[in-house]
Design an enzyme around this catalytic site. Structure first.
Site, short mmCIF file in Angstrom:
data_model
loop_
_atom_site.label_atom_id
_atom_site.label_comp_id
_atom_site.label_asym_id
_atom_site.label_seq_id
_atom_site.Cartn_x
_atom_site.Cartn_y
_atom_site.Cartn_z
N GLY A 149 0.82 -1.21 0.00
CA GLY A 149 0.00 0.00 0.00
C GLY A 149 0.85 1.25 0.00
O GLY A 149 1.88 1.31 0.65
N THR B 246 5.17 1.94 6.03
CA THR B 246 3.81 1.47 6.29
C THR B 246 3.06 2.46 7.15
O THR B 246 3.58 2.93 8.16
CB THR B 246 3.78 0.10 6.99
OG1 THR B 246 2.44 -0.14 7.45
CG2 THR B 246 4.69 0.04 8.19
N ASP C 256 0.67 1.55 8.83
CA ASP C 256 0.24 0.77 9.99
C ASP C 256 1.23 0.85 11.15
O ASP C 256 0.89 0.52 12.28
CB ASP C 256 0.04 -0.70 9.60
CG ASP C 256 -1.13 -0.88 8.66
OD1 ASP C 256 -2.04 -0.03 8.68
OD2 ASP C 256 -1.14 -1.87 7.92
N GLU D 220 -10.27 -0.73 11.63
CA GLU D 220 -11.00 -1.64 10.74
C GLU D 220 -10.80 -3.09 11.17
O GLU D 220 -11.64 -3.94 10.92
CB GLU D 220 -10.55 -1.44 9.29
CG GLU D 220 -9.06 -1.73 9.10
CD GLU D 220 -8.55 -1.49 7.69
OE1 GLU D 220 -9.28 -0.94 6.86
OE2 GLU D 220 -7.38 -1.84 7.45
#
Lengths: 402, 402
Positions: B13, B136, B138, B237
């Site tokens: 991503g 990332t 994340d 999520e």
């Protein structure tokens, strides 16, 4: 006219620059000796009937400027729509506080509230000036070239689609961006400002002004996928079918309505997920994503159009001038004698603005009903601010295969 | 080691600053006489097997800087995960092009790809250096204090929640913001940076590191509503129940998986709508909204942390130094000897980073599993950039009732 106090309030959905208008009223009013105090009603008309005021004359200029630069309604808002009885209670309170000037920043519904309040004042012979200050990210107020709040929201939508373009180019697929707009498609159309390179999205733009057909939608996406191998789509939350039924409500199991009878369209990913499901089912596409911009697009901190901020300030200042210097009621409107770019202000009769919705003119939409014209881009680009960030790509040549 | 060509690619991503790393590689490599050309593979490892390279040595410094400031993967990306046979094809191409240095910017999956590729090179005795460049949103790479890309995404999430706070304060209700994060809650937790005033949200923060219980969720929201009259909630999520099942997948009718076996969590509003529905049904709350941030949060144009951008550039530069000056393979990692704020770089063994997921440490999460600690705020605040915009409120005194 009697000296007295000023009351300012905000109604309806917030924008990124609506506090500029309140601060414009507060600072402009300080210039007039006959003004005793500038009150702010908390939560719009609801704060008036509840006698819930703060004294903005006690604010420092420094803090006023800091709040002006903060998105959303600093005086808080309401969706109450006053009826005759509600207005009577408002007057009782306003009279008690010797309020002689009322400024209400809001959209269609709020301008209608100002109209009712003003009529009531006349009916009961209360000496009173009420001016509606325009505000809406939907850009749908009659008599205006554009509305304060729209430019900053357009900037957010444009920057968002720039990012979606870049993201979706890296990992190809279909991306649907669902944008606010119940009846007017201006904000969704602003996604077109994201186009820089010839293959940039949004490749398809659907707005409430053109009936949405599922078959045409599928054919449109299929064509773009064959040409580009990816597809970016901008859709208004309020798209509707030929019969005028909102596509979003067709699938809602429970329909929520506000005090104005409006159905909830924002704050749910349902429409985007429905459209994504359609593309997966019918076109057998694998990577289909839907992002619903929701409330991010109207109060996001740090994305503001400089022109929008300046004009939001000026409509507040002008409202005070029309009421105190010209002794007039009405709705401040923005005109644009210079396309790229200059504005002037005027005062329109409240009845010309109240409760009316302006739609995108035909010249802004293409014949296929799935995109915008160059005329729209010329109209919209200056509103998003004097400096929009722009994406850049590598230009390096391909290495020859060995 | 032989002189030769350099190959750089991007995987997984995108982030807002991943192009900084590629440009860091390209510009740093220009200092070394033994480097003939810097190639960029398009679409990551997929471009390697397809021999799809561009010659970044032909880029002007000016355009490199413009692309560096552009979000998402300028070299485009892939989610392909090379197996033995895929790697063999990669080497065939790399050998043909005399590529001796390979830099791959990506997350957990990409670092594992680098590990496999590197092992293959050793196995077949090909003289080769491969360095993984961390990236990332994340923030979940092992051995790192934090990861390039996270700071800018944290800034977006923080600014978004500032706006949701302001918006929801104006028109009270419940607002759920669904943030990316499959296994690690760092990005969702960054929403806490939006808190300035004591009653600011997010009032509740749920991350994958703590099991999500519907009953506790309902009790939490009920308590906040009674205290504040409104509630802002940040949810990853990837929140999951006690058994480890993702809450989002419990309701998905069709579950989509990518090449890594990951279930689709982003690009759908389903989780937010489920949670909103729960609150309406069980707590009889009326105005409940859910905004799923989706892809906006990782490639939004114009919201970048200055520190994040600088570090993303530096990990690219350091990768080249480790490979060309030190003749080493590995994964560039970021350490933070100075909490507020200074970093240093090191090279970790690929096996220590590849395929591992770092979770939020216990000290960053409160005992109730619905919020973050001051330790997390101290950790996260500098990463979002040296200047976060801040909201301001009116301070004017109330007007006394008459």
């Amino acid at each position: 006219m009697n000296p007295g106090n000023i009351l300012v309030a905000q109604g309806g959905g917030p924008t990124a620059v609506i506090n500029q208008s309140v601060v414009g009223v507060a600072l402009e009013a300080r210039k007039y000796a006959q003004v005793r105090s500038v009150y702010g009603a908390l939560h719009g008309v609801r704060g008036i009937v509840k006698e819930d005021f703060i004294n903005l004359s006690r604010e420092t200029p420094d803090n006023l400027e800091l709040v002006a630069a903060t998105p959303s309604s600093g005086l808080l808002s309401t969706r109450d729509k006053p009826d005759e009885e509600y207005c009577a209670r408002m007057f009782e309170i306003m009279r008690k506080h010797d309020i002689r000037y009322f400024f209400y920043a809001g959209g269609n519904d709020s301008s209608d509230t100002v109209r009712i309040v003003n009529q009531q004042a006349r009916d009961i012979g209360y000496e009173f000036r009420a001016v509606h200050i325009p505000k809406t990210i939907d850009n749908d107020l009659a008599c205006n070239d554009h509305c304060p709040g729209f430019g900053s929201a357009a900037r957010f939508v444009s920057q968002a689609f720039m990012g979606l373009n870049l993201d979706n180019r890296a990992l190809e697929g279909v991306l649907i961006g669902v944008v606010m707009g119940r009846h007017a498609g201006f904000l969704t159309a602003a996604s077109a400002l994201a186009q820089k390179y010839p293959d940039d999205g949004p490749h398809l733009i659907y707005v409430p002004e053109r009936p949405f057909s599922t078959d045409r939608f599928l054919a449109d996406v299929d064509r773009v996928m064959h040409k580009e191998g990816l597809c970016i789509i901008a859709v208004s939350e309020g798209i509707q079918d030929e019969a005028g039924e909102a596509i979003a409500t067709k699938l809602a199991t429970t329909v929520e309505r506000d005090a104005h009878g409006n159905v909830q369209l924002s704050g749910t990913g349902a429409l985007g997920d429905l459209l994504a499901g359609l593309l997966k089912d019918k076109l057998k596409l694998k990577r289909v994503r839907a992002d619903t911009f929701g409330y991010l697009q109207r109060s996001f901190m740090g994305v503001v159009s400089d022109r929008d901020a300046r004009e939001a300030r000026e409509v507040g200042e002008m409202a005070v001038q029309y009421a105190l210097l010209d002794d007039k009621d009405g709705s401040v409107v923005i005109r644009r004698p210079i396309l790229d770019y200059g504005v002037e202000y005027a005062l329109a009769p409240l009845a010309d603005v109240a409760g009316k919705t302006r739609h995108m003119p035909d010249e802004f939409l293409n014949g296929e009903g799935n995109g915008v014209t160059d005329a729209f881009l010329r109209y919209c680009r200056p509103l998003a601010g004097s400096t929009l960030p722009r994406p850049h790509r590598f230009r390096a040549p391909k290495v020859a295969a060995i």
